[in-house]
Scaffold this active site. Structure first.
Site, PDB file in Angstrom:
ATOM      1  N   CYS A  10     -16.424  -9.518   6.095  1.00 43.58           N
ATOM      2  CA  CYS A  10     -15.770  -8.234   5.822  1.00 43.58           C
ATOM      3  C   CYS A  10     -14.498  -8.459   5.010  1.00 43.58           C
ATOM      4  CB  CYS A  10     -15.352  -7.554   7.119  1.00 43.58           C
ATOM      5  SG  CYS A  10     -16.661  -7.436   8.312  1.00 43.58           S
ATOM      6  N   CYS A  18     -19.426   1.644   9.006  1.00 40.24           N
ATOM      7  CA  CYS A  18     -18.639   1.027  10.070  1.00 40.24           C
ATOM      8  C   CYS A  18     -17.426   1.934  10.243  1.00 40.24           C
ATOM      9  CB  CYS A  18     -18.224  -0.383   9.641  1.00 40.24           C
ATOM     10  SG  CYS A  18     -17.078  -1.161  10.789  1.00 40.24           S
ATOM     11  N   CYS A  52       0.350   4.958   6.916  1.00 38.01           N
ATOM     12  CA  CYS A  52      -0.271   4.764   8.239  1.00 38.01           C
ATOM     13  C   CYS A  52       0.721   4.039   9.162  1.00 38.01           C
ATOM     14  CB  CYS A  52      -1.564   3.979   8.100  1.00 38.01           C
ATOM     15  SG  CYS A  52      -2.585   4.561   6.728  1.00 38.01           S
ATOM     16  N   CYS A  57     -19.408  -6.480   4.146  1.00 40.56           N
ATOM     17  CA  CYS A  57     -18.736  -5.239   4.525  1.00 40.56           C
ATOM     18  C   CYS A  57     -17.421  -5.203   3.752  1.00 40.56           C
ATOM     19  CB  CYS A  57     -18.457  -5.236   6.032  1.00 40.56           C
ATOM     20  SG  CYS A  57     -17.501  -3.786   6.571  1.00 40.56           S
ATOM     21  N   ARG A  82     -17.770  -2.530  18.419  1.00 40.77           N
ATOM     22  CA  ARG A  82     -16.993  -3.769  18.226  1.00 40.77           C
ATOM     23  C   ARG A  82     -15.679  -3.745  18.981  1.00 40.77           C
ATOM     24  NH1 ARG A  82     -16.395  -4.592  12.478  1.00 40.77           N
ATOM     25  NH2 ARG A  82     -18.531  -5.310  12.656  1.00 40.77           N
ATOM     26  N   CYS A 126       0.330   0.342  10.334  1.00 45.37           N
ATOM     27  CA  CYS A 126      -0.128  -0.700   9.406  1.00 45.37           C
ATOM     28  C   CYS A 126       0.999  -1.525   8.792  1.00 45.37           C
ATOM     29  CB  CYS A 126      -0.952  -0.074   8.296  1.00 45.37           C
ATOM     30  SG  CYS A 126      -1.689  -1.337   7.241  1.00 45.37           S
ATOM     31  N   CYS A 149       0.834  -1.204   0.000  1.00 41.85           N
ATOM     32  CA  CYS A 149       0.000   0.000   0.000  1.00 41.85           C
ATOM     33  C   CYS A 149       0.874   1.261   0.000  1.00 41.85           C
ATOM     34  CB  CYS A 149      -0.914  -0.006   1.223  1.00 41.85           C
ATOM     35  SG  CYS A 149      -2.046   1.395   1.226  1.00 41.85           S
TER      36      CYS A 149
HETATM   37  N1  SAM Z   1      -6.586   0.438   3.047  1.00 46.46           N
HETATM   38  C1  SAM Z   1      -7.875   0.748   3.509  1.00 46.46           C
HETATM   39  C2  SAM Z   1      -7.896   1.920   4.450  1.00 46.46           C
HETATM   40  O1  SAM Z   1      -6.942   2.134   5.164  1.00 46.46           O
HETATM   41  O2  SAM Z   1      -8.896   2.634   4.454  1.00 46.46           O
HETATM   42  C3  SAM Z   1      -8.573  -0.426   4.153  1.00 46.46           C
HETATM   43  C4  SAM Z   1      -7.790  -1.421   4.993  1.00 46.46           C
HETATM   44  S1  SAM Z   1      -7.097  -0.816   6.525  1.00 46.46           S
HETATM   45  C5  SAM Z   1      -6.027  -2.128   6.957  1.00 46.46           C
HETATM   46  C6  SAM Z   1      -8.475  -0.843   7.642  1.00 46.46           C
HETATM   47  C7  SAM Z   1      -8.246  -0.405   9.046  1.00 46.46           C
HETATM   48  O3  SAM Z   1      -7.562  -1.418   9.774  1.00 46.46           O
HETATM   49  C8  SAM Z   1      -7.419   0.816   9.298  1.00 46.46           C
HETATM   50  O4  SAM Z   1      -8.098   2.022   9.091  1.00 46.46           O
HETATM   51  C9  SAM Z   1      -7.070   0.662  10.765  1.00 46.46           C
HETATM   52  O5  SAM Z   1      -8.044   1.286  11.575  1.00 46.46           O
HETATM   53  C10 SAM Z   1      -7.082  -0.853  10.975  1.00 46.46           C
HETATM   54  N2  SAM Z   1      -5.721  -1.368  11.266  1.00 46.46           N
HETATM   55  C11 SAM Z   1      -4.721  -1.517  10.377  1.00 46.46           C
HETATM   56  N3  SAM Z   1      -3.597  -1.960  10.984  1.00 46.46           N
HETATM   57  C12 SAM Z   1      -3.899  -2.091  12.299  1.00 46.46           C
HETATM   58  C13 SAM Z   1      -3.154  -2.486  13.443  1.00 46.46           C
HETATM   59  N4  SAM Z   1      -1.876  -2.825  13.361  1.00 46.46           N
HETATM   60  N5  SAM Z   1      -3.781  -2.516  14.646  1.00 46.46           N
HETATM   61  C14 SAM Z   1      -5.087  -2.162  14.742  1.00 46.46           C
HETATM   62  N6  SAM Z   1      -5.839  -1.768  13.692  1.00 46.46           N
HETATM   63  C15 SAM Z   1      -5.261  -1.720  12.478  1.00 46.46           C
HETATM   64 FE1  SF4 Z   2      -2.785   1.213   3.359  1.00 48.06          FE
HETATM   65 FE2  SF4 Z   2      -2.730   0.093   5.748  1.00 48.06          FE
HETATM   66 FE3  SF4 Z   2      -3.131   2.696   5.544  1.00 48.06          FE
HETATM   67 FE4  SF4 Z   2      -5.061   0.972   4.713  1.00 48.06          FE
HETATM   68  S1  SF4 Z   2      -4.327   1.246   6.795  1.00 48.06           S
HETATM   69  S2  SF4 Z   2      -4.320   2.800   3.656  1.00 48.06           S
HETATM   70  S3  SF4 Z   2      -3.758  -0.702   3.973  1.00 48.06           S
HETATM   71  S4  SF4 Z   2      -1.253   1.591   4.956  1.00 48.06           S
END
Ligand code: SAM
Ligand code: SF4
Ligand code: DTB
Length: 326
Positions: free
Chosen positions: A106, A197, A65, A137, A269, A68, A61
């Site tokens: 989901c 959500c 973030c 979802c 949740r 992530c 990606c």
């Molecule tokens: N890429 C898309 C986005 O960010 O909108 C969808 C997938 S992203 C992985 C969905 C959500 O997963 C993120 O917004 C975050 O809140 C949660 N998430 C990701 N990594 C995480 C982590 N290490 N611990 C807890 N929640 C996490």
């Molecule tokens: Fe990409 Fe992870 Fe951020 Fe979703 S949460 S936009 S998968 S870096």
């Protein structure tokens, strides 16, 4: 007494930061008492909604973030970028989830925002999963109005798009998209008639005021999200937040309780992070008004709490899952 109860359970969209901070500072027994009153006014406290998660497009990606493991910026070696899973594979996983007792399936994709052909592929997946009698979802990143309408037409029930943290702390966690862009996606989803959500992550070094501010933004949306995932940060090696301090589990319970009190009719949740939580901490979360979990072997890229352990905990608590509304 009747006035007290109706003031507690009233749906409001005008929360102030001071009111929410006051809730956070209540003595724990008073906070849980209020959360229980609100929870029982709208829900059967013995019932839990169960969702299963599948990563349909993993890794690579472009976003940054900090939490992530799927960001290409901090996981160059760890997690290679996969292609979008085939529809056959996705339906196989959805059947397994249904057999295990999930009411909602989901699907997550590691995209900043989907391309048009991605939307078409995901729409086909949604149509197939709906036929299995599961709610759907997806979480695909930022959406425009047309993309949201296409997903709605395919039968999508919920779109997950988290605010993640407060507007004030957000810049410390993500720099590649703005808070406003997240709010815009939520409006497009709402306007398309898809359930929302939306929640966040705690344990990322934010203050209690940041937690209160996140809840204030969620609770003051024109309509409360139908589902509010509260994630405990899953600390993954290679991400900038891999070594943040442990969060006191009671702080997590407070976050659940305040979400419950401010959004009385939403499913709150107890999302990521259950694997590391004790049975007792999870039980307190249910008492504080959590009534939904992710169930299954994995979250997106990390393991979830064991299914046998989950079933045993629900049994020991005399609680059970609700079945699909489809
Ligand atoms: N890429 C898309 C986005 O960010 O909108 C969808 C997938 S992203 C992985 C969905 C959500 O997963 C993120 O917004 C975050 O809140 C949660 N998430 C990701 N990594 C995480 C982590 N290490 N611990 C807890 N929640 C996490
Ligand atoms: Fe990409 Fe992870 Fe951020 Fe979703 S949460 S936009 S998968 S870096
Ligand atoms: C949400 O709020 N939490 C889920 C789901 N929505 C997509 C994701 C949790 C991801 C945890 C880290 C991982 O497994 O990659």
């Amino acid at each position: 007494m009747r006035d007290y109860l109706s003031s507690l359970t009233k749906i409001r969209h005008d929360w102030t930061i001071e009111e929410i901070q006051t809730l956070f500072s209540l003595p724990f027994p008073d906070l849980i008492f209020q959360a229980q009153i609100v929870h029982r006014s709208a829900f059967d406290p013995t019932k839990i909604q169960i969702s299963s998660l599948l990563s349909i497009k993993t890794g690579g990606c472009p976003e940054d973030c900090s939490y992530c493991p799927q960001s290409a910026l901090h996981q160059k070696e760890h997690l290679k970028a996969d292609k979008l899973l085939s529809i056959e594979r996705v339906l196989e996983e959805a059947k397994k989830a249904k057999a295990a007792g999930a009411s909602r399936f989901c699907m997550g994709a590691a995209w900043r925002s989907p391309k048009e052909h991605d939307i078409d592929n995901v729409c086909a997946m949604i149509e197939g999963i709906k036929k299995l009698g599961l709610e759907t979802c997806v979480t695909l990143g930022m959406l425009n109005e047309q993309q949201a309408l296409k997903l709605k037409k395919a039968g999508l029930d919920y779109y997950n798009h988290n605010l993640d943290t407060s507007a004030e702390y957000y810049g410390k966690i993500i720099t590649t998209r703005t808070y406003q862009e997240r709010l815009d996606t939520l409006s497009h989803v709402r306007e398309a008639g898809i359930h929302i959500c939306c929640g966040g992550i705690i344990g990322m070094g934010e203050s209690e005021t940041d937690r209160a501010s996140l809840i204030m933004t969620l609770a003051n949306l024109p309509q409360h999200p139908e589902s509010v995932p509260i994630n405990l940060l899953v600390r993954v090696e290679g991400t900038p937040l891999a070594y943040v301090d442990d969060l006191d589990p009671l702080e997590f319970v407070r976050m659940i309780a305040v979400s419950r009190i401010t959004m009385p009719k939403s499913y709150v949740r107890l999302a990521a992070g259950r694997k590391e939580m004790s049975d007792e901490a999870q039980t307190l979360c249910f008492l504080a008004g959590a009534n939904s979990i992710f169930y299954g072997e994995n979250l997106l890229t990390t393991p979830n709490a064991h299914m046998i352990r989950d079933r045993s905990l629900l049994d020991r608590l005399g609680m059970s899952s609700i079945t699909s509304n489809c």
